[in-house]
Design a protein around this motif. Structure first.
Motif, PDB file in Angstrom:
ATOM      1  N   TRP A   1     -68.901  -6.094  33.020  1.00  0.00           N
ATOM      2  CA  TRP A   1     -68.179  -6.639  34.154  1.00  0.00           C
ATOM      3  C   TRP A   1     -66.671  -6.588  33.884  1.00  0.00           C
ATOM      4  O   TRP A   1     -66.237  -6.690  32.740  1.00  0.00           O
ATOM      5  CB  TRP A   1     -68.652  -8.067  34.464  1.00  0.00           C
ATOM      6  CG  TRP A   1     -68.003  -8.641  35.684  1.00  0.00           C
ATOM      7  CD1 TRP A   1     -67.222  -9.761  35.749  1.00  0.00           C
ATOM      8  CD2 TRP A   1     -68.044  -8.111  37.009  1.00  0.00           C
ATOM      9  NE1 TRP A   1     -66.777  -9.958  37.041  1.00  0.00           N
ATOM     10  CE2 TRP A   1     -67.272  -8.958  37.838  1.00  0.00           C
ATOM     11  CE3 TRP A   1     -68.651  -6.983  37.584  1.00  0.00           C
ATOM     12  CZ2 TRP A   1     -67.094  -8.717  39.197  1.00  0.00           C
ATOM     13  CZ3 TRP A   1     -68.470  -6.749  38.937  1.00  0.00           C
ATOM     14  CH2 TRP A   1     -67.702  -7.618  39.725  1.00  0.00           C
TER      15      TRP A   1
ATOM     16  N   ASP B   1     -64.384  -8.788  31.282  1.00  0.00           N
ATOM     17  CA  ASP B   1     -64.243  -8.550  29.838  1.00  0.00           C
ATOM     18  C   ASP B   1     -62.996  -7.736  29.539  1.00  0.00           C
ATOM     19  O   ASP B   1     -62.315  -7.951  28.539  1.00  0.00           O
ATOM     20  CB  ASP B   1     -65.492  -7.839  29.295  1.00  0.00           C
ATOM     21  CG  ASP B   1     -66.713  -8.738  29.325  1.00  0.00           C
ATOM     22  OD1 ASP B   1     -66.620  -9.875  28.853  1.00  0.00           O
ATOM     23  OD2 ASP B   1     -67.754  -8.290  29.838  1.00  0.00           O
TER      24      ASP B   1
ATOM     25  N   ASP C   1     -70.537 -12.558  25.152  1.00  0.00           N
ATOM     26  CA  ASP C   1     -70.561 -12.795  26.596  1.00  0.00           C
ATOM     27  C   ASP C   1     -72.017 -12.670  27.036  1.00  0.00           C
ATOM     28  O   ASP C   1     -72.541 -11.564  27.167  1.00  0.00           O
ATOM     29  CB  ASP C   1     -69.663 -11.781  27.318  1.00  0.00           C
ATOM     30  CG  ASP C   1     -69.671 -11.965  28.842  1.00  0.00           C
ATOM     31  OD1 ASP C   1     -70.494 -12.755  29.345  1.00  0.00           O
ATOM     32  OD2 ASP C   1     -68.859 -11.303  29.512  1.00  0.00           O
TER      33      ASP C   1
ATOM     34  N   SER D   1     -73.204 -13.964  29.884  1.00  0.00           N
ATOM     35  CA  SER D   1     -73.232 -14.327  31.310  1.00  0.00           C
ATOM     36  C   SER D   1     -74.473 -13.818  32.035  1.00  0.00           C
ATOM     37  O   SER D   1     -75.029 -14.493  32.894  1.00  0.00           O
ATOM     38  CB  SER D   1     -71.995 -13.768  32.014  1.00  0.00           C
ATOM     39  OG  SER D   1     -70.831 -14.364  31.519  1.00  0.00           O
ATOM     40  N   GLN D   2     -74.900 -12.597  31.702  1.00  0.00           N
ATOM     41  CA  GLN D   2     -76.052 -12.003  32.395  1.00  0.00           C
ATOM     42  C   GLN D   2     -77.348 -12.231  31.629  1.00  0.00           C
ATOM     43  O   GLN D   2     -78.375 -11.614  31.935  1.00  0.00           O
ATOM     44  CB  GLN D   2     -75.821 -10.504  32.605  1.00  0.00           C
ATOM     45  CG  GLN D   2     -74.641 -10.218  33.527  1.00  0.00           C
ATOM     46  CD  GLN D   2     -74.477  -8.732  33.837  1.00  0.00           C
ATOM     47  OE1 GLN D   2     -75.376  -7.933  33.645  1.00  0.00           O
ATOM     48  NE2 GLN D   2     -73.302  -8.371  34.324  1.00  0.00           N
TER      49      GLN D   2
ATOM     50  N   LYS E   1     -76.097 -15.209  38.271  1.00  0.00           N
ATOM     51  CA  LYS E   1     -76.552 -15.447  36.894  1.00  0.00           C
ATOM     52  C   LYS E   1     -77.815 -16.320  36.859  1.00  0.00           C
ATOM     53  O   LYS E   1     -78.285 -16.753  37.909  1.00  0.00           O
ATOM     54  CB  LYS E   1     -75.419 -16.098  36.087  1.00  0.00           C
ATOM     55  CG  LYS E   1     -74.034 -15.574  36.399  1.00  0.00           C
ATOM     56  CD  LYS E   1     -73.814 -14.102  36.055  1.00  0.00           C
ATOM     57  CE  LYS E   1     -72.521 -13.623  36.680  1.00  0.00           C
ATOM     58  NZ  LYS E   1     -71.839 -12.563  36.044  1.00  0.00           N
TER      59      LYS E   1
ATOM     60  N   GLY F   1     -68.634 -21.167  38.192  1.00  0.00           N
ATOM     61  CA  GLY F   1     -68.639 -22.023  37.004  1.00  0.00           C
ATOM     62  C   GLY F   1     -68.773 -21.188  35.751  1.00  0.00           C
ATOM     63  O   GLY F   1     -69.153 -20.010  35.812  1.00  0.00           O
TER      64      GLY F   1
END
Ligand code: PLP
Length: 455
Positions: free
Chosen positions: A140, A143, A210, A212-213, A239, A246
């Motif tokens: 994404w 980054d 990271d 996130s996903q 997510k 958030g």
């Protein structure tokens, strides 16, 4: 780094040989089933689709909104105190504590987004002008952008057929100025942390995870976010759990945590962190405001309680699909370093070429199954504004060092990533798919696969 490319004919020959072999020598069950399935006419060619009503996934977290979210958010409304510092019983604090305990880290701080979590984490690692940070070429934008916003230089490494950073392509990208690696776990698949940790130790680099996903994902028994020096996640709607927006920063290191807390709150250290960090050990510094409000904290506190339910449902559904297609001859799936810890967001097949991948996805959609190429990321080095190194100011530090001036992005820096991203595709899974849905997905994949690849 490129895997040897095969021509279409070579691919069909390989697959064909495997098919013939399994039809002739396979068990009776496999033989019959492969034999008859083979003759089905695809919906895209005018045959009957597997499903009349199309099947697709939805955002995961909101499907689990219930009385708990309602109660938590009403309590914030009734308190008339939506700002976390000016109240006792902060929902955001309760979420942070539950999230840290869940992931198995000492500290967590809630912030406004995954992007601001990255900025706070980079500030914690003291990354700035002159530093280089290695990140995957498929990920994404945040980054890349947060590294540039920190004044540092992003350096891309290739991804492999897991769609995550290729550990064998990291060392070639390291220079004396490299300070950190962003290990991103994309579309539900954990990054291969063991070799990344080894490289980081050898070259004295920091690891920013990271996840996130892949919130709720694990690698060799440990939750993502608890493995590197510091971790970040997003709670945006796409997510695992979500309040619409958030983010969070997680770590076991009290100094990194203090810097992240200060970075997220104008350089200050307020209660309860002032107390829990023994008054603080570092001075304040120029920083921004990424504070999470109590409404977001309330929803995330409730969502956090559903995290394992969501992950387990996803994994169960994905396992059933994988089992249902495992005997397909010549089948190549997206790679994962940890099938148990993988969230099972995708059932992606490696089709060898973009042409076949697109053909497969089109045929699957015609059967009533939503089918996708890899998503939620971009091949960053070929994005125009990245290729042109565009910043808000012409003298931006990232691209004004000799290294920043010399670095070339564009397709030449990531041929393997472009190839992998174009080869993979399939079905994005949903935690609430029913057994009938799973049966249809399996049926459709088998039907299209055999029609395309079996001879
Ligand atoms: C979503 C995402 C982010 C950014 O999160 P936002 O909350 O949208 O700012 C960062 N990294 C990855 C890998 C993401 O998927």
């Amino acid at each position: 780094m490129n895997e040897p490319k095969r021509t279409r004919r070579q691919f069909l020959e390989t697959v064909g040989a495997a098919t013939t072999a399994s039809i002739i020598t396979g068990t009776d069950g496999a033989r019959t089933s492969l034999g008859t399935e083979n003759k089905e006419k695809l919906a895209i060619d005018g045959g009957t689709p597997v499903r009349k009503t199309p099947l697709g996934y939805q955002a995961y977290g909101p499907q689990f909104y219930n009385e708990v979210e309602k109660r938590e958010i009403l309590e914030v409304l009734d308190s008339k105190k939506p700002f976390r510092w000016w109240k006792s019983g902060s929902k955001t604090l309760e979420f942070e504590q539950a999230y840290a305990a869940h992931i198995g880290v000492k500290y967590a701080i809630g912030v406004t987004s995954g992007t601001t979590a990255l900025s706070a984490a980079l500030a914690a690692l003291e990354i700035g002008p002159g530093d280089e940070v290695i990140l995957p070429a498929w990920t994404w934008y945040a980054d890349y952008d947060t590294v540039v916003l920190a004044g540092a230089l992003p350096v891309f490494a290739e991804v492999d057929s897991s769609l995550n950073i290729d550990p064998t392509d990291i060392e070639a990208r390291i220079t004396p100025r490299t300070k950190a690696i962003i290990a991103v776990s994309l579309q539900g698949c954990p990054a291969d942390m063991a070799p990344i940790l080894e490289i980081a130790r050898k070259h004295k680099l920091r690891i920013l995870e990271d996840f996130s996903q892949c919130v709720g994902g694990r690698y060799r028994g440990k939750y993502l976010g608890s493995i590197g020096d510091i971790g970040i996640s997003s709670f945006q709607q796409g997510k695992t759990i979500t309040a619409g927006e958030g983010g969070a920063v997680v770590t076991n290191d009290p100094i990194l945590f203090e810097r992240a807390v200060r970075a997220h709150d104008v350089g200050s250290l307020r209660s309860p962190y002032k107390e829990s960090l023994g008054g603080g050990r570092i001075p304040g510094f120029a920083a921004s405001n990424f504070r999470m409000n109590e409404f977001t904290g309330a929803i995330l506190k409730a969502q956090e309680q559903d995290l394992e339910t969501i992950c387990n449902a996803l994994r169960r559904n994905t396992r059933k699909v994988r089992e249902g297609i495992a005997d397909l001859p010549g089948l190549k799936m997206r790679k994962t370093p940890d099938l148990e810890g993988d969230l099972g967001v995708t059932v992606f097949l490696d089709h060898g070429t973009r042409q076949r991948r697109d053909q497969f996805l089109r045929a699957l959609r015609a059967e009533g199954i939503s089918a996708s190429p890899p998503g939620g990321s971009a091949i960053l080095p070929i994005d125009e504004r990245i290729e042109k190194k565009v910043t808000v100011h012409p003298d931006w530090p990232s691209f004004n060092t000799p290294q920043g001036k010399a670095i070339r992005y564009g397709s030449e820096c990531c041929p393997q990533t472009i190839d992998v991203q174009q080869r993979l595709g399939g079905v994005i899974m949903d935690p609430n798919f029913t057994d009938d849905d799973i049966t249809d997905i399996v049926k459709a994949i088998r039907k299209v696969y055999l029609a395309m690849y079996a001879v």
